[in-house]
Design a protein around this motif. Structure first.
Motif, mmCIF file in Angstrom:
data_model
loop_
_atom_site.group_PDB
_atom_site.id
_atom_site.type_symbol
_atom_site.label_atom_id
_atom_site.label_comp_id
_atom_site.label_asym_id
_atom_site.label_seq_id
_atom_site.Cartn_x
_atom_site.Cartn_y
_atom_site.Cartn_z
ATOM 1 N N ARG A 167 11.514 14.056 13.980
ATOM 2 C CA ARG A 167 9.350 15.402 13.405
ATOM 3 C C ARG A 167 9.596 16.128 12.184
ATOM 4 N NH1 ARG A 167 9.693 14.906 18.871
ATOM 5 N NH2 ARG A 167 10.900 16.903 18.922
ATOM 6 N N ALA A 168 10.549 16.211 12.246
ATOM 7 C CA ALA A 168 10.824 17.505 11.681
ATOM 8 C C ALA A 168 10.517 17.351 9.917
ATOM 9 C CB ALA A 168 11.982 18.230 10.912
ATOM 10 N N VAL A 169 11.569 15.682 9.575
ATOM 11 C CA VAL A 169 11.268 15.228 8.106
ATOM 12 C C VAL A 169 9.858 14.310 8.168
ATOM 13 C CG1 VAL A 169 12.116 12.993 6.787
ATOM 14 C CG2 VAL A 169 13.434 14.078 7.925
ATOM 15 N N GLY A 278 11.210 21.368 -2.150
ATOM 16 C CA GLY A 278 12.481 21.986 -1.854
ATOM 17 C C GLY A 278 11.531 22.809 -0.859
ATOM 18 N N ALA A 279 9.912 23.422 -1.154
ATOM 19 C CA ALA A 279 9.859 24.243 0.107
ATOM 20 C C ALA A 279 9.504 23.259 1.428
ATOM 21 C CB ALA A 279 8.584 24.783 -0.513
ATOM 22 N N ALA A 280 9.552 22.063 1.390
ATOM 23 C CA ALA A 280 9.017 21.147 2.742
ATOM 24 C C ALA A 280 9.819 20.694 2.971
ATOM 25 C CB ALA A 280 8.267 20.019 1.623
ATOM 26 N N ALA A 281 11.526 20.596 2.778
ATOM 27 C CA ALA A 281 12.484 20.291 3.167
ATOM 28 C C ALA A 281 12.899 21.687 3.797
ATOM 29 C CB ALA A 281 14.055 20.495 1.687
ATOM 30 N N VAL A 282 12.460 23.200 3.149
ATOM 31 C CA VAL A 282 12.670 24.263 3.826
ATOM 32 C C VAL A 282 12.243 24.408 5.535
ATOM 33 C CG1 VAL A 282 12.856 27.166 3.953
ATOM 34 C CG2 VAL A 282 13.685 25.668 2.418
ATOM 35 N N PHE A 283 10.399 24.057 5.353
ATOM 36 C CA PHE A 283 9.830 23.941 6.829
ATOM 37 C C PHE A 283 10.246 22.986 7.511
ATOM 38 C CE2 PHE A 283 5.877 25.993 5.997
ATOM 39 C CZ PHE A 283 5.730 26.313 4.713
ATOM 40 N N THR A 453 15.359 12.728 -5.789
ATOM 41 C CA THR A 453 14.967 12.436 -4.238
ATOM 42 C C THR A 453 14.910 12.743 -3.425
ATOM 43 O OG1 THR A 453 16.796 14.695 -3.714
ATOM 44 C CG2 THR A 453 18.462 12.155 -3.988
ATOM 45 N N ALA A 454 13.674 13.264 -3.948
ATOM 46 C CA ALA A 454 12.341 13.655 -3.154
ATOM 47 C C ALA A 454 11.317 12.799 -3.552
ATOM 48 C CB ALA A 454 12.129 15.872 -3.604
ATOM 49 N N TRP A 455 11.129 12.605 -3.723
ATOM 50 C CA TRP A 455 10.514 10.442 -4.508
ATOM 51 C C TRP A 455 10.622 10.369 -4.901
ATOM 52 C CZ3 TRP A 455 5.020 12.039 -3.482
ATOM 53 C CH2 TRP A 455 4.313 10.667 -4.144
ATOM 54 N N VAL A 456 10.057 8.750 -3.798
ATOM 55 C CA VAL A 456 10.355 7.253 -4.721
ATOM 56 C C VAL A 456 9.034 6.534 -4.482
ATOM 57 C CG1 VAL A 456 12.581 6.870 -3.044
ATOM 58 C CG2 VAL A 456 10.381 6.420 -2.254
ATOM 59 N N ASP A 457 9.433 5.517 -5.226
ATOM 60 C CA ASP A 457 7.821 5.181 -6.019
ATOM 61 C C ASP A 457 8.286 3.511 -4.658
ATOM 62 O OD1 ASP A 457 6.127 6.598 -7.630
ATOM 63 O OD2 ASP A 457 7.116 5.372 -9.214
ATOM 64 N N TYR A 463 14.431 3.614 5.640
ATOM 65 C CA TYR A 463 13.491 3.967 6.698
ATOM 66 C C TYR A 463 12.609 5.266 5.248
ATOM 67 C CZ TYR A 463 17.685 6.608 5.248
ATOM 68 O OH TYR A 463 18.715 6.668 4.535
ATOM 69 N N GLN A 464 12.208 5.023 4.662
ATOM 70 C CA GLN A 464 11.196 5.166 3.632
ATOM 71 C C GLN A 464 10.267 4.416 3.429
ATOM 72 O OE1 GLN A 464 14.450 5.392 0.242
ATOM 73 N NE2 GLN A 464 15.491 7.369 0.517
ATOM 74 N N THR A 465 8.955 5.668 2.873
ATOM 75 C CA THR A 465 8.204 5.092 2.145
ATOM 76 C C THR A 465 7.579 5.539 1.518
ATOM 77 O OG1 THR A 465 6.610 6.371 3.448
ATOM 78 C CG2 THR A 465 7.238 3.997 4.307
ATOM 79 N N HIS A 466 6.732 4.472 0.740
ATOM 80 C CA HIS A 466 6.411 5.048 -0.534
ATOM 81 C C HIS A 466 6.027 6.841 -0.661
ATOM 82 C CE1 HIS A 466 3.669 5.683 -4.472
ATOM 83 N NE2 HIS A 466 3.324 6.160 -3.580
ATOM 84 N N GLY A 467 6.923 7.100 -1.653
ATOM 85 C CA GLY A 467 6.144 8.740 -1.410
ATOM 86 C C GLY A 467 6.854 9.775 -1.393
ATOM 87 N N ALA A 468 6.806 10.947 -0.414
ATOM 88 C CA ALA A 468 7.532 11.163 -0.264
ATOM 89 C C ALA A 468 8.871 11.046 0.317
ATOM 90 C CB ALA A 468 7.182 13.044 0.329
ATOM 91 N N THR A 469 9.766 12.296 0.673
ATOM 92 C CA THR A 469 11.488 11.095 1.060
ATOM 93 C C THR A 469 11.341 11.865 2.128
ATOM 94 O OG1 THR A 469 12.541 12.206 -0.130
ATOM 95 C CG2 THR A 469 12.624 10.335 -0.301
ATOM 96 N N GLY A 470 11.431 13.312 2.044
ATOM 97 C CA GLY A 470 11.611 14.548 3.670
ATOM 98 C C GLY A 470 13.355 14.975 2.714
ATOM 99 N N VAL A 471 13.417 14.480 1.880
ATOM 100 C CA VAL A 471 15.529 14.535 1.371
ATOM 101 C C VAL A 471 15.416 16.074 1.712
ATOM 102 C CG1 VAL A 471 14.522 15.351 -0.873
ATOM 103 C CG2 VAL A 471 17.129 13.985 -0.277
ATOM 104 N N GLY A 472 16.892 16.492 2.371
ATOM 105 C CA GLY A 472 16.892 17.578 2.556
ATOM 106 C C GLY A 472 16.968 18.277 3.998
ATOM 107 N N VAL A 473 15.828 18.093 4.469
ATOM 108 C CA VAL A 473 15.689 17.751 6.237
ATOM 109 C C VAL A 473 17.219 17.366 7.070
ATOM 110 C CG1 VAL A 473 14.357 18.651 8.401
ATOM 111 C CG2 VAL A 473 13.180 17.961 5.845
ATOM 112 N N ARG A 474 17.458 16.319 6.342
ATOM 113 C CA ARG A 474 18.158 16.114 7.135
ATOM 114 C C ARG A 474 19.909 15.970 6.514
ATOM 115 N NH1 ARG A 474 19.800 10.862 7.688
ATOM 116 N NH2 ARG A 474 18.693 9.945 6.084
ATOM 117 N N LEU A 475 19.876 16.517 5.783
ATOM 118 C CA LEU A 475 21.064 17.723 5.056
ATOM 119 C C LEU A 475 20.927 18.703 6.085
ATOM 120 C CD1 LEU A 475 22.533 16.848 2.843
ATOM 121 C CD2 LEU A 475 21.960 18.554 1.618
ATOM 122 N N LEU A 476 20.448 19.635 5.928
ATOM 123 C CA LEU A 476 20.300 20.471 5.575
ATOM 124 C C LEU A 476 20.431 20.772 7.440
ATOM 125 C CD1 LEU A 476 17.665 22.717 4.336
ATOM 126 C CD2 LEU A 476 19.979 23.169 3.485
#
Ligand code: BES
Ligand code: MN
Ligand code: ZN
Length: 484
Positions: A167-169, A278-283, A453-457, A463-476
């Motif tokens: 959900r956070a991702v 980066g902000a999105a990952a922090v959120f 890593t934040a975006w994939v075409d 488990y990714q789709t075109h666009g934002a990956t939400g990278v950083g959330v799972r890592l943090l």
């Protein structure tokens, strides 16, 4: 997607679709082996075969998905096969399905369950907010999945964590996929306040008059060319519990990066709506740590501004005074991320944190160095760096460290101010980190450059789709869980 857990044999349980996740070079259960030509399916990673057992086993459809050899199975492989399962279930139009790994997996059941839950949820993610015409496949959602496990309690525990993390991702992806005309600095401020309400986090949003009064010269300079005024956002978890270490997470929140007066080429400029990844990952991370109730004091800091060219925009040659008092000579208005982060990193020092971690889509140079397969890490604390690299291995959000010798910091010194915001193209990602290092004092600090890593075409993982990956959330989240 609702996820339930059941004890027993997946082949004996009636279902519209059962997904059996199998290993290469491990024999299939006899009743499954009898349903296919051995040569057609080896169980290599991501291989799939759909079978119609016709009452040979209880499920009406049986989908085999390969994990590769048993010894090589990682949580990330499980996450990927679960995502493939969710996607195939959607294609098949089945409302609910069952899923289980073949017996023999050595990973702890909670780890398997968390990876499955994350993969199922993220595999089903799609960003449809602005589609007014949806095909039936796009509107169809898989309602539920049942994981078969020998250890129901541990599996339930892992599922709960995985659903929280997923959900956070998804929250982070929704923010980073949002267009620049909607996801403005003010909208990020509003999203923070709403997050604070729903997750019981303490949130402060500073608006332009307060930024001016308190001297946030970096954020103000970058934001001054835009009609969408900047914001500075602080989201705090665990402030009331004394005696716990404080960790600061600082996110670059450039809601759209045109480059400013040093304007970017038109090609792919639209993707710069993700410059707040980066902000999105922090959120996302703040939402997850609140839901997980981690016993840490965690401060999320977001520097939100829009970088526009205009009559009021900052210009090359400008000298700005940051919150720290240090001055920056602006050589390129497109190197704006480091300028907003200068204020955020300096602000973090007031918490006397055990660690400062920033996440930023900071440089094109990190994409040249690492491509899309790893986030770049540079920092001043090797133990902190090691923990982040470890979290990257555990989550599949891989992190690769680059050096940050003094020479890189020296290269960012200006002839006329304390710092200049752009150095040579060579080593561009590290030069940027060398600049940031001037604002963290002696606190242990690591910078994560997520530009690649934040975006994939096109998705690199199922488990990714075109666009934002939400990278950083799972890592943090993994880093913070291990920090406790
Ligand atoms: N937001 C960009 C970096 C970026 C590039 C992120 C591609 C994602 C994909 C950043 O603000 C930027 O423009 N950096 C410049 C710095 C340079 C002017 C010193 C760059 O990398 O070109
Ligand atoms: Mn830029
Ligand atoms: Zn930028």
């Amino acid at each position: 997607m609702q996820i339930t857990v059941q004890h027993g044999d997946i082949l004996r349980a009636p279902a519209d679709l059962a997904v059996l996740v199998t290993f290469e070079a491990t024999p299939l259960p006899a009743e499954v082996a009898a349903l296919l030509e051995a040569a057609d399916y080896s169980g290599r990673f991501r291989q799939t075969t759909l079978l119609y057992p016709r009452n040979a086993v209880a499920p009406r459809r049986l989908l085999l998905i390969g994990l590769g050899t048993l010894a090589a199975v990682t949580p990330d492989a499980l996450r990927q096969v679960a995502a493939i399962a969710a996607q195939r279930a959607r294609e098949l139009g089945v409302a609910t399905f069952t899923i289980s790994p073949q017996v023999g997996l050595a990973l702890p059941p909670a780890v398997v369950a968390q990876a499955f839950a994350e993969g199922l949820a993220l595999g089903a993610y799609s960003y449809n907010r602005y589609r007014t015409e949806l095909s039936s496949e796009q509107t169809f959602t898989v309602a539920g999945a049942t994981i078969f496990s020998a250890d129901v309690a541990e599996t339930l525990r892992g599922v709960a964590t995985g659903q929280t993390v997923a959900r956070a991702v998804a929250f982070a992806r929704d923010l980073a996929n949002g267009p620049g005309n909607v996801i403005t600095p003010a909208a990020l401020g509003q999203a923070a306040l709403e997050l604070g309400q729903r997750s019981a986090l303490r949130v402060t949003v500073l608006e332009k008059p307060q930024l001016t009064e308190q001297g946030f010269g970096g954020i103000l300079a970058v934001g001054q060319g835009s009609a969408n005024e900047p914001r500075f956002i602080v989201i705090e978890h665990g402030a009331q519990a004394a005696g716990q270490p404080t960790l600061c997470l600082v996110g670059k929140g450039v809601t759209f990066d045109t480059g400013g007066i040093s304007i970017k080429p038109a090609d792919k400029m639209d993707e710069m709506k993700m410059d707040m990844g980066g902000a999105a990952a922090v959120f996302g991370a703040m939402q997850a740590v609140a839901e997980l109730g981690l016993p840490l004091h965690i401060v999320g800091i977001v520097c939100a501004a829009e970088n526009m060219p205009s009559a009021t925009a900052y210009r090359p040659g400008d000298i700005i005074t940051t919150l720290s008092g240090k001055t920056i000579e602006v050589l390129n208005t497109d190197a704006e991320g480091r300028i907003v982060l200068a204020d955020g990193l300096f602000y973090a020092q007031r918490y006397e944190p055990a660690a400062i971690i920033d996440l930023a889509t900071l440089t094109g140079a990190i994409m040249v160095a690492l491509g899309a397969h790893a986030t770049g890490l540079m920092g001043t604390s090797q133990p902190l760096a090691d923990r982040l690299v470890q979290a990257g291995e555990a989550t599949g959000e891989r992190v690769w460290q680059l050096p940050l010798w003094d020479e890189y910091r020296d290269s960012m010194k200006s002839e006329i101010a304390d710092l200049k915001n752009a150095g040579t193209r060579h080593g561009g990602a590290i030069n940027a980190a060398g600049f940031l290092a001037a604002f963290v004092g002696d606190y242990p600090w690591c910078h994560l450059d997520i530009a690649g890593t934040a975006w994939v075409d096109h998705p690199l993982k199922a488990y990714q789709t075109h666009g934002a990956t939400g990278v950083g959330v799972r890592l943090l989240v993994a880093f913070l869980q291990a920090y406790v």
